[in-house]
Design a protein around this motif. Structure first.
Motif, PDB file in Angstrom:
ATOM      1  N   UNK A 111      45.594  78.105  20.003  1.00 27.40           N
ATOM      2  CA  UNK A 111      45.393  77.708  21.433  1.00 27.40           C
ATOM      3  C   UNK A 111      46.455  78.404  22.434  1.00 27.40           C
ATOM      4  N   UNK A 112      47.683  78.209  21.925  1.00 27.59           N
ATOM      5  CA  UNK A 112      48.689  78.740  22.766  1.00 27.59           C
ATOM      6  C   UNK A 112      49.664  79.581  21.793  1.00 27.59           C
ATOM      7  N   UNK A 117      48.288  68.644  16.470  1.00 31.02           N
ATOM      8  CA  UNK A 117      49.582  68.232  17.093  1.00 31.02           C
ATOM      9  C   UNK A 117      50.660  69.021  16.607  1.00 31.02           C
ATOM     10  N   UNK A 118      51.292  69.677  17.567  1.00 29.57           N
ATOM     11  CA  UNK A 118      52.293  70.452  17.098  1.00 29.57           C
ATOM     12  C   UNK A 118      53.576  70.144  17.888  1.00 29.57           C
ATOM     13  N   UNK A 119      54.664  69.933  16.762  1.00 28.55           N
ATOM     14  CA  UNK A 119      55.869  69.318  17.475  1.00 28.55           C
ATOM     15  C   UNK A 119      56.785  70.597  17.662  1.00 28.55           C
ATOM     16  N   UNK A 121      53.596  66.732  25.663  1.00 28.99           N
ATOM     17  CA  UNK A 121      54.247  65.631  25.905  1.00 28.99           C
ATOM     18  C   UNK A 121      55.930  65.773  25.766  1.00 28.99           C
ATOM     19  N   UNK A 122      56.596  65.343  26.448  1.00 29.66           N
ATOM     20  CA  UNK A 122      57.911  65.721  26.721  1.00 29.66           C
ATOM     21  C   UNK A 122      58.778  64.388  26.174  1.00 29.66           C
ATOM     22  N   UNK A 127      47.704  69.189  21.256  1.00 24.95           N
ATOM     23  CA  UNK A 127      48.910  68.425  21.846  1.00 24.95           C
ATOM     24  C   UNK A 127      50.315  69.111  21.361  1.00 24.95           C
ATOM     25  N   UNK A 128      51.235  69.180  22.328  1.00 20.58           N
ATOM     26  CA  UNK A 128      52.375  69.892  21.885  1.00 20.58           C
ATOM     27  C   UNK A 128      53.477  68.585  22.057  1.00 20.58           C
TER      28      UNK A 128
END
Lengths: 428, 370, 505
Positions: free
Chosen positions: C4-5, C32-34, C160-161, C189-190
């Protein structure tokens, strides 16, 4: 906890805002009527007094709405006074050349120019808002001679009755709205005036208010009053209004969602100045179309007081402006031996006694003692029928501003970011 | 290093003056006047010993007013009420001064203390309203200015005032005259023309200025005021009582304000004349405070600049320019000055942040290498 | 799976600093990528670049395989990227729907907007009332409003920061539930964090950045928290344990029966019958979800709020009637919750800030006079002993980074050697190394006999540092726990009221 007290306050809280305003107005009328009858001061609610009040309320209302646009976008505007003065000058100039409608438009343009300078300083250069406002007032000349004196020397001196301190003036008005049975006419006696003459409790007063309003209904009064719903609609029912309010509450939030905070702020401050200028133009129209140096007489600042009193809401500002306009009219109309001011003491007694009562109910001893003392002093003034010197009566609008702000300031909540110099990239 | 910082602090005012002059010239051109002639006519009015004395005389009350305003500024209060405070003080000083008959210095002192006292009382009204009821000080002080004018007008109708060409207080006796500095000047070989004096009140102004400088820069009270002005919340957590500080600062500001009208009353007019007593010093003081940025030497220089402009404006009529034009010049000067101050402050701040972050990056790099 | 990114070799320089020096990131869609790294490693800068609010000096950004050049957040939003900031970007005095609709180019029709917000809220199980004013909402709800804002703009990728920084464990679980729901519906989600256990619990992939560079991309299954920590800082993470048990039973500071009246008439008491004691050489920790009376307790202790009843005393002397200044003179040190708002004068030099709070202390004043030289000397000591990174003691306070400001405040208060130090979030916002220094300093001070009252949202810090642990809930102290035996999960249950005091006893 007292049951009746909490019952009343619960009932009050359950009311919608418009209903609360209506009740406040009705209570105010009853109070005035009571004071008029007990003191025998018919001037208090005479149709002429009301008519004056509506006219003198308008500049204050316009300044207050101007202040609303500025503070809701986060910019404090104490330059409203200077912008109103610019409005008077430009109205005098444009009115002389283009007549009454020219005066209105000229006033708006003059005020907007002042607003533009304030926007430049505060938004573009990030100067402290109060300092910027003060500098504008200084430059325009609200505190002595300044730009308007220079301009008048250039453009008014030597033209008709013009001089460095006043414009030549013009004839004609914006016009009057005529409504059958309500508008005063030379041929028949107005039925409202008839009721008013009877001096019945509340009824006559109410008739006088209607008569004062409709008897000579000038177009600028209608325009001015229409600004209240218009302002409400712009601020709460348009996209621009939402952006505007968000800039005054949390500019960074607006910015993060792509709102151009600087642009919205600049626009709102220019609108703010335009309203003040319109208020100035109304003063000029009321002075037979002549600009007169010093004619704004701090009404820009009183407009700010109305804004604070009105808790940053259009109808609240209207109520504030009506109060100040009323005292202003009283000051203008009062002649020696008039009992209107003494009647005001009676109103003061009742209001401060109410505050004392409320403080007693709430168990706030200090506030109760304070309010009781004030009640006693004002009551004494009423009983000895203290006649204030004329000069002090002239200061009535300023005294009223102080007293009313003192009585209302504590519970108010200005927009969260009002007064903040916001820069892109700031957290806040 | 010293020279560089001097250059830095002089840079902003010089640029501002240049811009203000340029815009003023433009305004003159728009009005159909010749800016060159106007400015040279203004310049011709300054330069003599006499004009120097008159400039200093004018600067004295403006400087005092600037001090009174600056106390408020330092703690974040915009006190517009100095105007009303000093006028009321001077009027009542005049009333009391005419009513008593005392030997020389005491008579003067009583008048000064009276003026300071009433000026202080008037300043305490907005302070108390703000502390107790959160009333906006800008609005309350403006209202109180207007009310002060009405109070003086009402007072002038009482028996304490007499009618000459104006309504005025009874003239002060010579024992209430403040001595001028002409004699000491003569000792050092400066002779002022007849009818011109250098106010002895210059000394008072200097003393108050020094006192202000010490109070603000070196004492705990000055620290409390500064801290409250910068960050009232932090000041509170640091043990400053904000209400008390506001009250004391406003009282002090009012007391100094009471001195503003004293040079005029005790050295020039020797009575308070309604409509003739000099007005506007309160507002000039705000302008000076904005230019001088709360710094005593800055305030003094700005006050002298005001005196100079005021004096020079007399020359404007020679160039057929309305005298009021000087007010526009003052307004433009302050306008450009506040902008330039803002821009330089931002530059200095950006520089400081850059230095600190460069240091961080450097130490970070060292850490990584180690 | 589709990517995606993708970020390639992103470089971003600021005057004097290289924030990003070759960051690579590849995020698969619907995962979900941390993104992890310690404070100052460059995580936030990467995300600002991806969100368009900053532009990279070098490198490329791909969204769904196509290269993009974002000039502003607007461009990023148009490409389906949304951001939930750590500090919520919400206007308290506007309603939820107004906050959501703000800045949207669509036609302004309140009724339709409200309906759409309601629908989105239901669809993703976010449970937010669009007509409520944001100022009335709790922290978790506000975060959901932020997520709604992003969804309303049609975002398919949500950044999400540090979303869990302000949440308690139970709220974190709820958030994770929502996030899993979002990916199930196709969203990407990042997730930026430095809390390793959380990252391991939620992420499908983990990218580690250190000193502005990507150092690794790993799968959570193959690594431990210890491995991640080593990747993040290049060494092992310090932890705040090792307690000594040499406290005396001499009470230095005590509060008894403290009750603070409600904000508005008829409301709930802000503090109710709070009693506690801190002995010489003891650290007492106070845990609690933000907004349960900790702020009010702090302000009452320092003397800014006046309690209805109860007493506060230092070394046996009742300070209830004393002003803030008197209390400080009695030996009360104070590390405030919000350093910039409550603890610093930003536009003036550090050596002036050294005096703040100690204007009347003999260290800096003689009678009415301030001793600038003493302040200057003390400032240098603070800088040396607490490793404050500053060009000098005369540097203007705002020039320092947040972490260094915090170290300065901690140093200022510690070096005054107070009898009782009230420390609110002493390590908030400072990097891992500095955190360890502050913890050491607090322990050393405790061992020398200082009494410390520690209020923190960092449960590791509370458990690791405290000798005793109190829990606050709705203005009450609801539990008195032994940090040696308590776990984070248990503590979280006390904080949210799932456990009651009876269980603890």
């Amino acid at each position: 906890m007292n049951i009746t007290e909490s019952g009343i306050s619960a009932w009050w809280k359950s009311l919608r805002l418009p209903h609360r305003y209506m009740i406040i107005t009705a209570l105010g009328m009853a109070l005035l009527s009571f004071a008029r009858i007990t003191t025998n001061a018919p001037g208090l609610t005479a149709a002429g007094q009301i008519e004056r009040s509506f006219i003198l309320m308008l500049p204050i209302l316009m300044a207050g709405i101007g202040g609303l646009f500025a503070e809701r976008v986060g910019i404090i505007n104490i330059g409203l006074e200077g912008m109103m003065v610019l409005g008077t000058w430009f109205a005098g100039f444009a009115g002389y050349h283009f007549g009454p409608w020219g005066a209105l438009i000229g006033g708006i343009i003059g005020g907007a120019l002042g607003g533009g300078v304030h926007a430049l300083l505060t938004v573009v250069f990030g100067v402290n808002h109060t300092i910027s406002g003060f500098v504008i007032n200084l430059l325009v000349g609200t505190t002595g001679s300044g730009l308007v004196r220079y301009l008048s020397t250039l453009y008014f001196k030597g033209r008709g009755s013009g001089s460095p301190t006043n414009s030549p003036g013009f004839t004609g008005t914006t016009g009057q709205i005529r409504i059958p049975f309500l508008t005063n006419s030379m041929h028949t006696t107005n039925w409202l005036a008839k009721i008013g003459k009877h001096q019945w409790f509340v009824v006559s007063d109410f008739a006088n208010v209607l008569n004062g309003f409709f008897g000579i209904l000038r177009l600028e009064v209608v325009i001015g009053l229409l600004m209240i719903p218009l302002t409400w609609w712009i601020l709460w029912r348009t996209k621009f209004g939402l952006s505007l309010r968000s800039c005054g509450e949390r500019p960074s939030a607006a910015d993060s969602l792509g709102v151009n905070v600087y642009r919205v702020q600049i626009l709102a401050v220019i609108i703010s100045g335009a309203f003040a200028g319109l208020g100035g133009a109304i003063l000029v129209l009321d002075n037979s179309g002549a600009y007169l140096e010093g004619q704004s007489a701090n009404r820009g600042f009183i407009g700010l007081a109305a804004l604070i009193f009105g808790n940053w809401r259009p109808v609240g500002i209207f109520i504030g402006a009506a109060l100040f306009g009323y005292t202003d009219a009283l000051q203008v109309r009062t002649t020696s031996g008039d009992k209107s001011v003494i009647a005001l003491f009676l109103i003061g007694v009742l209001v401060s006694a109410f505050f004392a009562f409320r403080a007693w109910r709430a168990g706030d001893k200090k506030a109760m003692v304070r309010s009781s003392l004030i009640t006693a002093v004002v009551l004494a003034l009423y009983i000895v029928k203290f006649e204030a010197p004329d000069d002090i009566v002239k200061a009535l609008p300023y005294l009223a501003t102080l007293v009313i702000l003192t009585a209302s300031s504590k519970r108010l909540r200005p927009p969260a970011a009002s007064g903040m110099v916001w820069r892109k990239g700031m957290v806040g | 290093m010293k020279l560089k910082s001097l250059y830095r602090s002089a840079q902003a005012p010089i640029i501002a003056i240049a811009i203000a002059l340029a815009v003023s010239a433009l305004a003159l051109l728009v009005g159909g006047y010749n800016p060159g002639r106007a400015f040279s006519a203004m310049a011709s009015k300054v330069g003599s010993v006499e004009s120097a004395a008159l400039i200093v005389n004018k600067a004295v009350p403006i400087f005092l007013s600037g001090l009174a305003v600056s106390i408020g500024f330092r703690m974040g209060i915009f006190n517009i009420g100095v105007e009303g405070q000093y006028l009321l003080g001077a009027a009542l000083g005049g009333v009391v001064g005419a009513a008593v008959d005392l030997p020389g210095p005491i008579h003067v002192l009583i008048i000064m203390l009276t003026a300071m006292f009433f000026s202080m009382l008037w300043a305490l009204i907005p302070a108390v309203l703000n502390v107790q009821k959160n009333v906006h000080i800008v609005i309350s002080t403006i209202m109180l200015n207007a009310i002060a004018v009405s109070v003086i007008a009402a007072l002038s109708k009482t028996h304490w005032f007499i009618t000459t060409a104006f309504r005025q207080t009874r003239p002060l006796k010579p024992s209430a005259f403040f001595p001028n500095l002409n004699t000491p000047l003569r000792w050092i070989g400066i002779h002022l023309p007849k009818g011109t004096q250098l106010f002895g009140f210059v000394i008072v102004a200097i003393l108050v200025g020094v006192g202000y400088h010490i109070l603000m820069g070196r004492t705990r009270f000055g620290f409390d005021i500064m801290a409250t002005g910068i960050n009232p919340t932090a000041a509170r957590f640091a043990g400053v009582n904000p209400k008390r500080t506001i009250l004391v600062a406003m009282a002090l500001s009012g007391a100094i304000g009471g001195l503003i009208g004293m040079a005029g009353l005790l050295e020039d007019q020797h009575a308070y004349r309604v409509g003739e007593f000099p007005v506007g010093f309160g507002f000039a003081g705000i302008a000076v405070a904005l230019l001088g940025r709360g710094n005593v030497s800055g305030l003094a220089l700005s006050a002298l600049l005001f005196g100079l402009l005021e004096r020079a404006s007399l020359g404007l009529s020679n160039a057929k320019v309305p005298r009021e034009f000087s007010a526009i010049m003052v307004g433009l000067l302050i306008l450009t000055m506040v902008i330039i101050y803002e821009l330089t402050t931002r530059k200095v701040q950006a520089q400081a942040i850059k230095e600190a972050s460069e240091l961080l990056a450097k130490t970070h790099a060292e850490k990584v290498l180690a | 799976m589709a990517v995606a990114i993708e970020l390639r070799d992103i470089v971003k320089r600021f005057p004097g600093v290289v924030a990003n020096d070759g960051v690579n990131l590849s995020v698969e869609s619907a995962t979900i990528h941390a993104l992890i790294g310690e404070n100052g490693a460059g995580k936030s800068t990467v995300m600002k670049i991806l969100y368009g609010s900053q532009q990279p000096d070098e490198g490329q950004i791909f969204v769904n395989g196509t290269e993009v050049h974002f000039k502003s957040a607007r461009d990023a939003i148009a490409s389906g990227i949304g951001m939930v900031f750590q500090h919520f970007m919400l206007a308290d005095n506007l309603t939820v729907w107004e906050n959501v609709a703000l800045g949207m180019p669509e036609k302004f029709a309140p009724k339709n907007i409200i309906k759409r917000v309601e629908k989105l809220s239901a669809q993703y199980g976010l449970n937010v009332d669009p007509l409520a004013f944001v100022g009335e909402l709790g922290v978790g709800e506000r975060q959901r409003v932020e997520i709604l804002k992003v969804l309303y703009r049609g975002a398919t990728t949500i950044i999400l920061d540090e979303p869990t920084a302000v949440l308690v464990p139970q709220e974190v679980d709820e958030l994770f539930e929502s996030l899993r729901g979002l990916t199930a519906q196709g969203a990407t989600i990042i997730f930026i964090s430095h809390k390793l256990d959380e990252v391991l619990a939620i992420a499908n992939d983990i990218t580690v950045v250190r000193a502005g560079k990507t150092v690794a991309q790993v799968k959570p299954g193959g690594v431990t928290a210890r491995d991640l920590a080593q990747l993040m800082v290049g060494s092992e993470l310090p932890s705040p344990d090792t307690r000594s048990t040499m406290q005396s039973d001499k009470v230095t500071f005590s509060i008894s029966g403290l009750t603070l009246g409600p904000e508005h008439k008829g409301g709930r008491n802000l503090l109710h019958d709070i009693s506690l004691a801190v002995c010489e050489g003891e650290i007492v920790g106070i845990a609690g979800v933000e907004g349960n009376g900790q702020t009010e307790l702090l302000e009452t202790i320092i003397g800014i709020r006046t309690p209805m009843s109860g007493s506060i005393s230092i070394a046996g002397i009742d300070v209830n009637e004393m002003t803030t200044r008197d209390r400080r003179e009695m030996g009360m040190g104070y590390i405030p919750e919000d350093r910039q708002r409550e603890g610093m004068l930003l536009p003036v030099p550090l050596h002036v800030n050294t005096i703040l709070g100690y204007q009347t202390s003999a260290a800096f004043s003689h009678g009415p006079w301030i001793d600038q030289e003493a302040a200057m000397k003390r400032t240098s000591e603070i800088i040396d002993e607490f490793d404050v990174r500053t060009p000098g003691p005369s540097t203007l306070a705002f020039a320092l980074s947040g972490g260094n400001q915090q170290k300065f405040i901690v140093g200022r208060e510690m070096l005054m050697e107070p009898k009782i130090l009230i420390a609110a979030h002493p390590t908030r916002g400072i990097d891992v190394g500095a955190q360890a220094q502050v913890w050491d300093a607090m322990r050393t001070a405790r061992d020398k006999g200082m009494a410390l009252l520690l209020i923190s949202a960092d449960l590791d810090e509370l458990i690791g540092l405290s000798d005793r642990l109190l829990v606050m809930l709705r203005g009450n102290v609801v539990a008195n726990l032994d940090p040696a035996t308590i776990t984070k999960a248990e503590l979280g249950r006390y904080m949210t009221g799932a456990h009651t005091a009876q269980d603890a006893a």
